[in-house]
Write a protein that holds these residues in place. Structure first.
Motif, PDB file in Angstrom:
ATOM      1  N   PRO A 132       0.813  -1.230   0.000  1.00 59.83           N
ATOM      2  CA  PRO A 132       0.000   0.000   0.000  1.00 59.83           C
ATOM      3  C   PRO A 132       0.838   1.268   0.000  1.00 59.83           C
ATOM      4  O   PRO A 132       0.476   2.259  -0.640  1.00 59.83           O
ATOM      5  N   GLU A 133       1.970   1.235   0.722  1.00 62.74           N
ATOM      6  CA  GLU A 133       2.838   2.417   0.755  1.00 62.74           C
ATOM      7  C   GLU A 133       3.369   2.762  -0.632  1.00 62.74           C
ATOM      8  O   GLU A 133       3.467   3.931  -1.001  1.00 62.74           O
ATOM      9  N   GLN A 134       3.695   1.729  -1.419  1.00 65.52           N
ATOM     10  CA  GLN A 134       4.204   1.955  -2.765  1.00 65.52           C
ATOM     11  C   GLN A 134       3.108   2.485  -3.689  1.00 65.52           C
ATOM     12  O   GLN A 134       3.358   3.351  -4.535  1.00 65.52           O
ATOM     13  N   VAL A 135       1.886   1.987  -3.521  1.00 59.10           N
ATOM     14  CA  VAL A 135       0.761   2.475  -4.325  1.00 59.10           C
ATOM     15  C   VAL A 135       0.537   3.962  -4.074  1.00 59.10           C
ATOM     16  O   VAL A 135       0.378   4.754  -5.018  1.00 59.10           O
ATOM     17  N   MET A 136       0.538   4.362  -2.794  1.00 65.26           N
ATOM     18  CA  MET A 136       0.322   5.768  -2.460  1.00 65.26           C
ATOM     19  C   MET A 136       1.454   6.647  -2.996  1.00 65.26           C
ATOM     20  O   MET A 136       1.226   7.752  -3.498  1.00 65.26           O
ATOM     21  N   LYS A 137       2.687   6.142  -2.891  1.00 63.66           N
ATOM     22  CA  LYS A 137       3.834   6.905  -3.399  1.00 63.66           C
ATOM     23  C   LYS A 137       3.741   7.091  -4.908  1.00 63.66           C
ATOM     24  O   LYS A 137       3.993   8.189  -5.429  1.00 63.66           O
ATOM     25  N   ASP A 138       3.375   6.020  -5.618  1.00 67.68           N
ATOM     26  CA  ASP A 138       3.262   6.118  -7.076  1.00 67.68           C
ATOM     27  C   ASP A 138       2.168   7.104  -7.481  1.00 67.68           C
ATOM     28  O   ASP A 138       2.338   7.877  -8.431  1.00 67.68           O
ATOM     29  N   ARG A 139       1.040   7.084  -6.772  1.00 67.78           N
ATOM     30  CA  ARG A 139      -0.041   8.021  -7.088  1.00 67.78           C
ATOM     31  C   ARG A 139       0.391   9.460  -6.817  1.00 67.78           C
ATOM     32  O   ARG A 139       0.074  10.365  -7.595  1.00 67.78           O
ATOM     33  N   ARG A 179       2.007  14.832  -8.797  1.00 70.54           N
ATOM     34  CA  ARG A 179       2.968  15.935  -8.762  1.00 70.54           C
ATOM     35  C   ARG A 179       3.554  16.217 -10.141  1.00 70.54           C
ATOM     36  O   ARG A 179       3.742  17.375 -10.517  1.00 70.54           O
ATOM     37  N   LYS A 180       3.841  15.166 -10.901  1.00 67.96           N
ATOM     38  CA  LYS A 180       4.385  15.363 -12.246  1.00 67.96           C
ATOM     39  C   LYS A 180       3.370  16.052 -13.151  1.00 67.96           C
ATOM     40  O   LYS A 180       3.720  16.920 -13.953  1.00 67.96           O
ATOM     41  N   GLY A 181       2.104  15.679 -13.028  1.00 67.49           N
ATOM     42  CA  GLY A 181       1.069  16.326 -13.832  1.00 67.49           C
ATOM     43  C   GLY A 181       0.906  17.791 -13.477  1.00 67.49           C
ATOM     44  O   GLY A 181       0.758  18.649 -14.363  1.00 67.49           O
ATOM     45  N   ILE A 182       0.931  18.109 -12.184  1.00 63.55           N
ATOM     46  CA  ILE A 182       0.791  19.496 -11.735  1.00 63.55           C
ATOM     47  C   ILE A 182       1.971  20.338 -12.200  1.00 63.55           C
ATOM     48  O   ILE A 182       1.820  21.502 -12.590  1.00 63.55           O
ATOM     49  N   ALA A 183       3.175  19.752 -12.173  1.00 65.45           N
ATOM     50  CA  ALA A 183       4.389  20.496 -12.520  1.00 65.45           C
ATOM     51  C   ALA A 183       4.438  20.908 -13.986  1.00 65.45           C
ATOM     52  O   ALA A 183       5.205  21.804 -14.361  1.00 65.45           O
ATOM     53  N   LYS A 184       3.627  20.263 -14.838  1.00 67.90           N
ATOM     54  CA  LYS A 184       3.633  20.604 -16.258  1.00 67.90           C
ATOM     55  C   LYS A 184       3.014  21.978 -16.525  1.00 67.90           C
ATOM     56  O   LYS A 184       3.291  22.602 -17.549  1.00 67.90           O
ATOM     57  N   GLY A 185       2.141  22.440 -15.633  1.00 71.72           N
ATOM     58  CA  GLY A 185       1.462  23.714 -15.837  1.00 71.72           C
ATOM     59  C   GLY A 185       2.200  24.880 -15.202  1.00 71.72           C
ATOM     60  O   GLY A 185       3.224  24.723 -14.542  1.00 71.72           O
ATOM     61  N   ARG A 186       1.661  26.065 -15.406  1.00 73.65           N
ATOM     62  CA  ARG A 186       2.238  27.283 -14.834  1.00 73.65           C
ATOM     63  C   ARG A 186       1.730  27.489 -13.411  1.00 73.65           C
ATOM     64  O   ARG A 186       0.626  27.085 -13.063  1.00 73.65           O
ATOM     65  N   SER A 187       2.536  28.153 -12.613  1.00 73.36           N
ATOM     66  CA  SER A 187       2.202  28.348 -11.205  1.00 73.36           C
ATOM     67  C   SER A 187       1.253  29.525 -11.005  1.00 73.36           C
ATOM     68  O   SER A 187       0.976  30.314 -11.915  1.00 73.36           O
ATOM     69  N   GLY A 221       1.551  25.043  -7.563  1.00 71.27           N
ATOM     70  CA  GLY A 221       2.190  24.650  -8.814  1.00 71.27           C
ATOM     71  C   GLY A 221       3.555  24.031  -8.610  1.00 71.27           C
ATOM     72  O   GLY A 221       4.072  23.919  -7.502  1.00 71.27           O
ATOM     73  N   GLY A 222       4.151  23.641  -9.733  1.00 71.21           N
ATOM     74  CA  GLY A 222       5.397  22.896  -9.689  1.00 71.21           C
ATOM     75  C   GLY A 222       6.595  23.675  -9.200  1.00 71.21           C
ATOM     76  O   GLY A 222       7.545  23.098  -8.676  1.00 71.21           O
ATOM     77  N   GLU A 223       6.608  25.001  -9.385  1.00 68.39           N
ATOM     78  CA  GLU A 223       7.744  25.816  -8.950  1.00 68.39           C
ATOM     79  C   GLU A 223       7.441  26.532  -7.638  1.00 68.39           C
ATOM     80  O   GLU A 223       7.975  27.604  -7.359  1.00 68.39           O
ATOM     81  N   ALA A 224       6.596  25.931  -6.814  1.00 66.65           N
ATOM     82  CA  ALA A 224       6.116  26.608  -5.599  1.00 66.65           C
ATOM     83  C   ALA A 224       7.244  27.003  -4.669  1.00 66.65           C
ATOM     84  O   ALA A 224       7.216  28.098  -4.084  1.00 66.65           O
ATOM     85  N   ASP A 225       8.247  26.146  -4.500  1.00 68.11           N
ATOM     86  CA  ASP A 225       9.318  26.448  -3.544  1.00 68.11           C
ATOM     87  C   ASP A 225      10.100  27.692  -3.952  1.00 68.11           C
ATOM     88  O   ASP A 225      10.373  28.572  -3.129  1.00 68.11           O
TER      89      ASP A 225
END
Length: 225
Positions: free
Chosen positions: A9-16, A21-29, A155-159
């Motif tokens: 289950p831990e691996q499933v949650m990590k993969d999701r 995060r990868k999908g969100i990072a594709k867009g603008r912040s 967004g992906g560049e939040a930091d």
């Protein structure tokens, strides 16, 4: 009969989480900044029709980043939730915290029960009669809720954007100064963003009953200075 592969289950949650995060990072912040008369929203968005920032109710605004079809679906659900609550009870009973909790439950259910999580981060903001009553609720793809104070970045560049805003933000900024701080944080040192690259809106205490307003065209150009 073949046995299915076992995945922890831990691996499933990590993969999701990695997928979202990868999908969100594709867009603008996008960022929201507290200023003396309310809350300013600034997003890098060249489209004049696909909006990232919208009104939900009299004092409440919604903003989203990531997959547009998914956060727009959440926006519509939020409008319906607010309208039904305001109709059943009163307009004063519609508040950002209950709406943020409803969004958190929806996102958490999708994240834990569906094969594909929503690739979105959203923000629900409300202004009060005084600045102390302003609220910013940042809701992540897994349903986690963060209660922000001075500003919030999605967004992906939040930091990196948060670090730049931390340097430029000051208490009691006026609208123009808040806008320039937000746009400067979104752009960074190696780019410049003009009025055509931006979507800007505010929740302002001086706006009457409906606090939400967009800033566009010549008004935006003048504020950018």
């Amino acid at each position: 009969m073949s046995m299915p592969f076992y995945v922890a289950p831990e691996q499933v949650m990590k993969d999701r989480a990695d997928y979202a995060r990868k999908g969100i990072a594709k867009g603008r912040s996008l960022c929201a900044v507290s200023y003396d008369d309310g809350i300013l929203f600034a997003a890098e968005n060249t489209s004049s029709t696909l909006r990232k920032i919208s009104e939900i109710y009299d004092r409440i605004a919604f903003a989203g980043v990531g997959r547009y079809s998914e956060f727009d679906q959440l926006r519509v659900a939020g409008v319906r939730h607010a309208d039904m609550k305001g109709y059943a009870y009163s307009r004063e009973d519609v508040d950002a915290q209950s709406l943020a909790n409803a969004y958190a439950q929806m996102l958490n259910h999708t994240f834990t029960h569906e094969m594909k999580p929503m690739e979105v981060e959203i923000l629900v903001a409300e202004i009060g009669d005084e600045r102390a009553g302003d609220e910013l609720f940042h809701i992540l793809y897994d349903g986690s809720v963060v209660d922000e104070d001075r500003f919030s970045v999605l967004g992906g560049e939040a930091d990196a954007i948060t670090a730049r805003l931390d340097e430029s933000w000051a208490d009691e900024l006026d609208l123009g100064a808040a806008l320039r701080a937000a746009v400067g944080a979104l752009a960074g040192d190696d780019r410049a963003l003009g009025a055509d690259d931006l979507e800007i809106a505010v929740l302002a205490r001086s706006n009457g009953r409906r606090k939400f307003a967009r800033i566009e065209g010549e008004a935006l150009t003048a504020l950018l200075g």
